[in-house]
Each structure stands twice: as C-alpha cells, then as structure tokens.
Motif scaffolding. Structure first.
Motif, PDB file in Angstrom:
ATOM      1  N   ALA A 263      73.624 -41.827  83.403  1.00  0.00           N
ATOM      2  CA  ALA A 263      72.310 -42.142  83.128  1.00  0.00           C
ATOM      3  C   ALA A 263      71.736 -41.652  84.555  1.00  0.00           C
ATOM      4  CB  ALA A 263      72.045 -43.557  83.222  1.00  0.00           C
ATOM      5  N   ARG A 267      68.831 -38.397  84.661  1.00  0.00           N
ATOM      6  CA  ARG A 267      67.648 -38.762  85.231  1.00  0.00           C
ATOM      7  C   ARG A 267      67.176 -37.527  86.021  1.00  0.00           C
ATOM      8  NH1 ARG A 267      65.588 -44.047  88.574  1.00  0.00           N
ATOM      9  NH2 ARG A 267      63.351 -43.004  89.254  1.00  0.00           N
ATOM     10  N   GLN A 268      68.116 -37.158  86.772  1.00  0.00           N
ATOM     11  CA  GLN A 268      67.958 -35.764  87.776  1.00  0.00           C
ATOM     12  C   GLN A 268      67.430 -34.948  87.149  1.00  0.00           C
ATOM     13  OE1 GLN A 268      71.620 -35.647  89.924  1.00  0.00           O
ATOM     14  NE2 GLN A 268      71.241 -37.336  91.403  1.00  0.00           N
ATOM     15  N   GLU A 271      63.708 -35.428  85.962  1.00  0.00           N
ATOM     16  CA  GLU A 271      62.707 -35.120  86.874  1.00  0.00           C
ATOM     17  C   GLU A 271      62.455 -33.755  87.043  1.00  0.00           C
ATOM     18  OE1 GLU A 271      64.673 -37.144  90.060  1.00  0.00           O
ATOM     19  OE2 GLU A 271      63.838 -39.160  89.651  1.00  0.00           O
TER      20      GLU A 271
END
Length: 816
Positions: A263, A267-268, A271
């Motif tokens: 996860a 997420r990176q 972003e």
C-alpha cells in the motif's frame, strides 16, 4: 388411612399397602400383641368412614381446629412441609398471597383446603388422591398444586416431570401426622400412645432409613463436586482457545505487514499523479475566473432591472393589501350581521322548541312513497322513543294503541287518496314506559309538479290532559262528586229510558240515611261524607250489576230495579241491611242506618211520578220508626267518643251529674225532674265532641282563637240533642248552661230569671267541680276556697239564692 401418601402409606405394584406408617403399626402389633386391621383408601373416603364410625383409629391425619372438635389426637409422629408446586415457566409464586387469580389443585379432604380458604383462595379443584393431582399436572390440566412435599416429589419423579416443576421457598404451612380416635372413645388413646412409645428410637430410625434411603449422597452426586468439574473444564477450554488465538494472530500480523508495504508503494505513485493534476487545475481555474468576472458584469445589469420590478411589485402588493383590508372589514361586518341573525334565529328556534314543549307539540314529515318519517325531539318525547327507534310506518303503528291502528290506517289512506288535510285524534302507547296517551295529529299534503302526493307535513300534540278533563266533565255531569254514584240528572234521563213495558215490573226504591245531620253536627262533615261514601258502597254491593243507583242529594238515594217484583226487592233490601250492619264509620265506629220505601210499576197506565211519591211516603214512615233509634245510638256513640278523647271530661260529667241530683233533692223537686236534672248534668258538655282533641287536652293556657272554639260547645250540644225525640227541653238547658246571672254569659246573653232553673244549677255545679278538681296546670282547690269563690260571684255569675242553698245543702256536706 390414606393409601396414596408415599412414603408413609401407598401401594406397591401388586396393590399391597406399604410404607413408614405400615411398618410402625407392625412393630406396634409385635410390642403390644394387639391385632391391628389396616384398611387403605382415598383420604376423603377414609375420613368419611371414620366419621360414620366404621373404624376405631384414623391415621395420616393432620390437625386443625374443626377436626379437634370431633377427634382426640395421639402424639405427632411426623412433620410434613406443604409447599406450593408450580410449573417452571411461571414466575412470582412465593407464598399463598401470590396465588390470587390462579386455580390450585389439591387432594380431596386435605387440610391445605382450609388454609387456602382462610387466605381468600377459592379457585380450588379437588382430586381423589395425591397421584391424581400430579397426573393432572402432567396432563397440563393444572399448573399449580399444593400437598405434602414427600408424596409430591415421589410422584413427580415417578412420572418423570420433576424438572418441569419448582416449589415455593416458603411452605404454605408445616403440618404434623397424628393418629386420632373419635371423642367418646378416649380409652383407646392411652393404649395407642403407650404401644408406640415402646418402639425404640433406633427402630424408628431404621424404618425412616428404609423408606427415605441414605442421608448423604455419593461424592460424585455432591453439587460442589459437580461445580468443580465444570470450572476445571471451563479453564481447560479457555487455555486451549487462547493458544489457538495466539497462533492465528501471528499469521494475521505477517499478512498485514506485507499488505502495508504494498500500500505504501502505491501511495507514492498516487502522490506523483496528484501533483501533476494540481498544475492542470490551476490553469483551468484562471480561465474560469475570467469567465466569472464577465458574468458578474452582466449580472449587475440584471439586478438593476430586477430592483425596478421589485419596486413596482411592492406597489401592487400594497394596493392588494389595501383591498384585502377593505374586504376583511366588509367580511367582519357581514359576519357580525350573520351572527346577530343567527342569534335571533337560534332564539326563535329556542322559543319555538320551548313553546312546543309547553304545548306538548311535536312536528313531523312523512314521505308518502316510502312511509318513512322524521320528527322533532319534542315528538320523540311525546311518543316515548329516541332517535334509534325505527321511523317507519310499522314503527308508527307499533306506537298507536291496538284499538286505533285499523282506523288510523284507513284515515291515512283516505287523506292520501283525497289529498285532504290531516286532522285526527287517536290513542298511543308510549314505547319507553307503556303509558297510554291521547294525541291530536294535523297536517297537510305536499304535491309534486305532477300533482302527485309527495309528503305529509304536520304537527302532533299530546292532548291527554284535555281528553281526561273532558271525560271527567262528562263523568261529573252524570255522577255525584262525593259518592261516585249517578246523580239526579242521570237518574231522570235513565228513568225515561227504563219506563217501558219490557222492564216491568219496574221497582223504584227510595233510601234515606238516618242521623246524617246529627253526625255532621257532632263529628264534622268529613265523617258525614265518609258515612255517605260507605252507604254508596253498601248500596253497590247489595244491588245487582244492571240496577241503577243514584244520589238525589243530601241524605237521599234512589234505586231503579228493572224486571224486579216485591219478593226480589225485599231480598235486595235485606242484603243491603245485612251489609250495612257490617260497616262502621270513623274511629268512633258509627253504625250505618238506612230507611227504605219502594213502589212497583206493573202497567204502562201507571204514572211513574205517583209511584215516586208513594215510595217516598213509605220511606218517611219507616224513618219515623228507625230514625229515633238511630239517633239514640248516635248520642251514646257521641258520649263514648267524647269520653275516649278526654277521660277527665267523663269524670267531670259524672261528678256534675251527681251534684245536680243533690241540688234537685235539696230543692225538693219531683223525682222525674231530679232524674232529668241528673241527665242534663251528664250531657251538659256533649257539644265538646266537635272540639279539637288537642284543644280539650291542652295543658297550658288557651289562645283567643282556642277559647272561641271552646265556647261553641253549648250550641253544638243543643243541635245534637234537639234532633232526638223527647230531648228538646234538655237541649235548651244545655244551650244555656254557660249563661250568667248578670247577662254577660254566652251564647245568648240571658240574664237573671230569663234563665231556666236547670242551667242555673248546672252553672254552679260545673264551676264548683272545676275548682275542686285537679288540672294539668294546677292542683285541686280546697273545698273552703271553692265555696268562697262561689260566694264572691253570687249575684254576678250565679243565682245568689241557689249559691246559698248549694253551699249549705251540698258543698258543706261533701268530704274535704
């Protein structure tokens, strides 16, 4: 003994009696050598058999006060708890007070019945045996029962329903088992007590152990052991569960750690994409801002136009509001006018309704097609119905009196077919109270455009009072008001009708009541009226149904007897005389005396008026013989009644009579005049019969009105005695006995020698006795005081010469 009370006495599978009580009686036989015959039966039957004297001893009996009046008891040998047993699904059963509203099963004749009734429990169902009670519980016929704890538990376990029932923590009561004998056989009781006393404690314990078993259960049946086993099993299961849970958590932590790393990498990437999107968004916002500024400029122009429209609209709304206000004022004014009109209308309706109530008047409308009708509340009241009553032709006919239904139906049809006004009087029976009433209905037919009958609209008035008044007037026009007999007017009309050949022989009987005037004068007109009413009753009873009896007036009656000869007439008059002899009038028991005379018309040529005159002449001849006898009887009745009203008057009259006799002898009068003087003294106050008893017996001073009433008695006495043949002179003497020598007496104010000798003597004797006799307001005066008073009034109230003679020849000779 009861054969159904384990473990004390019950039957085995072979039907033989067994139990604690049986074993104790066997030991009793061994210890005493006395043969014992034991009979087991239902408890109720055992009790009844003992009451009938079929057995010497009853066992398994508990104590209560009523039984103690019949039996003598041994020492108790067992204590029995009697709890309340109830199904487990019932909560709140703690004691006898919680049984209200439940039905409780018991064994017939058991002592618990008395205990339940003492606590107000009356819903009780009885069974012959304890086993029958528990069987009923098993079959769900009962849910609550009460009995001794041992038999209850025995049969609950035996029937396998022990887990379905609980019992109350507090017992209904705790009883004891006894052995008992009937009173009067007290010689057995010491033998029984002594025999059972020889059984040792260890022998009793051995019997109890045999039937109750071990007192301590095996350790594995101990509740504590069971609890420890359950706790140990629970701890083991808990530890096993904790181990499995720990291993599962470890696997879950590894899995979650791997998922979190994946996860984080995702997420990176997201972003980086968001930063790129933000740059694009800033560019688009700038473009959109420019567009909005242009739109704002256009919007300001629109707002300016809108403000102008709002100002115009406000002016229109103000004008509309002004119009609304004016309209509201007009509506209020109109509403006020309508309220005033409604108030007037309501007042008029109220007046109309009240007027209808006063006039006993109700309105109605009848549909002549369906014959259904509607009416006002006042008509409901007249008919004795309410709004729920069927307003149909059948319902209306049910209200109308049966004698008038056919006539009413015909008249209604006649009105409807002839299209004429309705105007009809008829009789009804009120539905609610069954009272018969007269009503007068009137109305008119309403037609439709084709001139067909449509409705009958009208009013109905209760005219019962008018009808009854008319009937009363008609009745009184032909009847005597006092006696209810026919009057002279009716008699004269009826005489014309009956004076025809088919009624011959026609007997005309004249009747006259003897002594009516005397009774009116003596006892008052109320008693005289009662006498006439009783005479009328006697005449009615004595005559036949079709005979005509009329009161001509006063004390005269007449009877018409169609088709009646002399023999039948004599029989009728004999019957009337017999009936009259049985009747008495008033509290004085005045006898009824009637004189009759009759004449018979046999031929048309005879003049009925001549017969009337002959019958009247015959009647007066009879009256000459019967009247004096009746008056003499009435005089005696008057004297008796006066003496009953006032005992003091009786004693006073006898004393005055004796004093008058003494004066007559002192004057040397002939024996006949002395006797007459004695009789006058006895009768001088006879007129007091018509004076109110309260006045005669009044203890205090009389009022002026009461004194005026008392002063009437000489005149009343005169009227009474003047009606009797041979008493005319005595009547004059009685009238004058309150006259005075100086002329100030009453009623005529005679003076001096104008007074006859006899009333002058009575005045002195009357005054002397009044002074020397005790009164309610004073004691009797001494003889010398009375003599002094006579001397003081000599020449004023009394004849002076007679006073001197009375004092010397009569008063001085009387004992003090």
């Amino acid at each position: 003994m009861d054969d159904n009370y384990p473990p004390y006495s019950f039957r085995n599978n072979q039907g033989d009696l067994q139990g604690i009580t049986l074993d104790q009686w066997k030991l009793f036989e061994q210890k005493t050598g006395i043969k014992v015959t034991i009979t087991g039966m239902t408890w109720n039957k055992a009790y009844e058999s003992m009451m009938q004297g079929k057995f010497d001893v009853i066992d398994t009996i508990s104590y209560n006060a009523d039984r103690a009046k019949i039996f003598d008891y041994s020492k108790p040998y067992a204590t029995i708890d009697v709890p309340i047993f109830f199904q487990k699904n019932i909560a709140g059963i703690t004691d006898v007070n919680s049984l209200n509203g439940f039905t409780v099963a018991v064994k017939k004749g058991d002592n618990c019945i008395n205990v339940l009734k003492e606590h107000g429990i009356t819903n009780i169902v009885e069974y012959d045996t304890a086993e029958a009670v528990v069987k009923a519980a098993k079959d769900h016929k009962v849910v609550i029962f009460t009995m001794g704890k041992p038999p209850a538990q025995y049969y609950l376990y035996k029937m396998g329903i022990q887990d379905n029932f609980n019992y109350s923590s507090s017992s209904l009561y705790t009883g004891q088992f006894f052995r008992a004998i009937k009173k009067g056989q007290s010689g057995l009781l010491p033998t029984i007590n002594a025999g059972f006393a020889e059984i040792s404690k260890s022998e009793y314990q051995a019997i109890d152990k045999k039937w109750f078993g071990l007192t301590r259960a095996p350790f594995y049946e101990d509740p504590l052991f069971k609890v420890l086993v359950i706790i140990g099993a629970a701890v083991f299961l808990l530890a096993l569960l904790l181990f499995i849970w720990n291993r599962t958590l470890q696997r879950m932590v590894k899995q979650k750690t791997s998922e979190l790393l994946n996860a984080l990498h995702a997420r990176q990437q997201i972003e980086a994409e968001i930063r790129e999107l933000n740059a694009k968004l800033e560019s688009r916002v700038m473009e959109r801002t420019t567009q909005l500024e242009e739109l704002n400029s256009e919007l300001e122009e629109s707002n300016s136009l809108l403000e102008e429209e709002i100002v115009k609209r406000e002016k229109v709304e103000k004008h509309i509001k002004q119009l609304n206000d004016e309209l509201e004022d007009k509506i209020k004014m109109r509403t006020s006018q309508l309220d005033e009109l409604n108030a007037v209308l309501e007042q008029q309706n109220t007046l109309l309704s009240e007027s209808q109530k006063v006039a006993r008047l109700g309105s109605y409308v009848m549909d002549l097609l369906t014959k259904d009708w509607k009416c006002s509340p006042e008509l409901h009241e007249i008919f004795g119905i309410d709004a729920s009553y069927p307003h149909t032709l059948e319902g209306l006919l049910e209200i109308i009196h049966p004698d008038w239904r056919v006539q009413f139906s015909k008249y209604l049809l006649q009105v409807e077919s002839g299209q004429q006004h309705f105007d009809y009087e008829y009789k009804i029976i009120r539905i609610h109270d069954g009272e018969e009433r007269w009503v007068h209905g009137f109305g008119k037919i309403e037609l439709d455009h084709k001139v067909n009958t449509l409705r009958l609209i009208g009013m109905i008035q209760d005219v019962t009072e008018r009808k009854l008044t008319e009937e009363k007037i008609i009745f009184l026009s032909f009847h005597d008001r006092l006696t209810g007999l026919y009057n002279r007017r009716f008699f004269e009309e009826e005489l014309k009708r009956l004076d025809v050949a088919r009624n011959y022989p026609l007997t005309l009987v004249m009747a006259d009541v003897n002594g009516l005037k005397l009774i009116n004068d003596s006892f008052g007109h109320a008693i005289g009226d009662e006498l006439l009413i009783n005479v009328a009753k006697v005449l009615r009873k004595g005559c036949r149904r079709d005979d005509i009896i009329a009161r001509l007036g006063g004390d005269e009656f007449i009877i018409l007897l169609p088709n009646t000869d002399a023999v039948e007439t004599e029989q009728i008059l004999k019957r009337i005389h017999a009936l009259a002899g049985q009747e008495k009038v008033g509290s004085s028991s005045i006898e009824i005396s009637i004189s009759f005379g009759y004449e018979i018309k046999r031929y048309e040529t005879e003049d009925i008026l001549d017969l009337f005159k002959k019958a009247e002449d015959y009647m007066y001849k009879r009256k000459l013989f019967e009247g004096p006898s009746m008056r003499s009887k009435t005089i005696k009745t008057i004297i008796r009644t006066l003496y009953e009203k006032n005992k003091r008057e009786e004693q006073h009259s006898h004393r005055v009579s004796t004093l008058c006799q003494s004066m007559g002898e002192a004057l040397g009068l002939p024996e006949g005049e002395v006797q007459e003087l004695k009789n006058i003294g006895l009768l001088h106050d006879i007129g007091k019969i018509a004076i109110d008893e309260k006045i005669l017996n009044k203890p205090g001073k009389l009022t002026n009105d009461e004194w005026k009433e008392i002063k009437r008695h000489p005149e009343i006495g005169y009227r009474i005695l003047s009606t009797v043949s041979g008493m005319a002179e005595m009547a004059e003497y009685v009238l004058a006995h309150h006259e005075r020598w100086d002329g100030l007496g009453y009623p005529k104010g005679l003076k001096g020698e104008e007074l006859p000798l006899q009333p002058r003597i009575i005045a002195i004797a009357d005054a002397y006795d009044a002074m020397t006799s005790a009164r309610s307001y004073r004691d009797a005066l001494p003889n010398e005081v009375a003599i002094a008073e006579l001397q003081k009034n000599a020449g004023i109230q009394f004849d002076p010469e007679l006073v001197t003679l009375f004092i010397d020849k009569v008063a001085r000779l009387l004992p003090d």
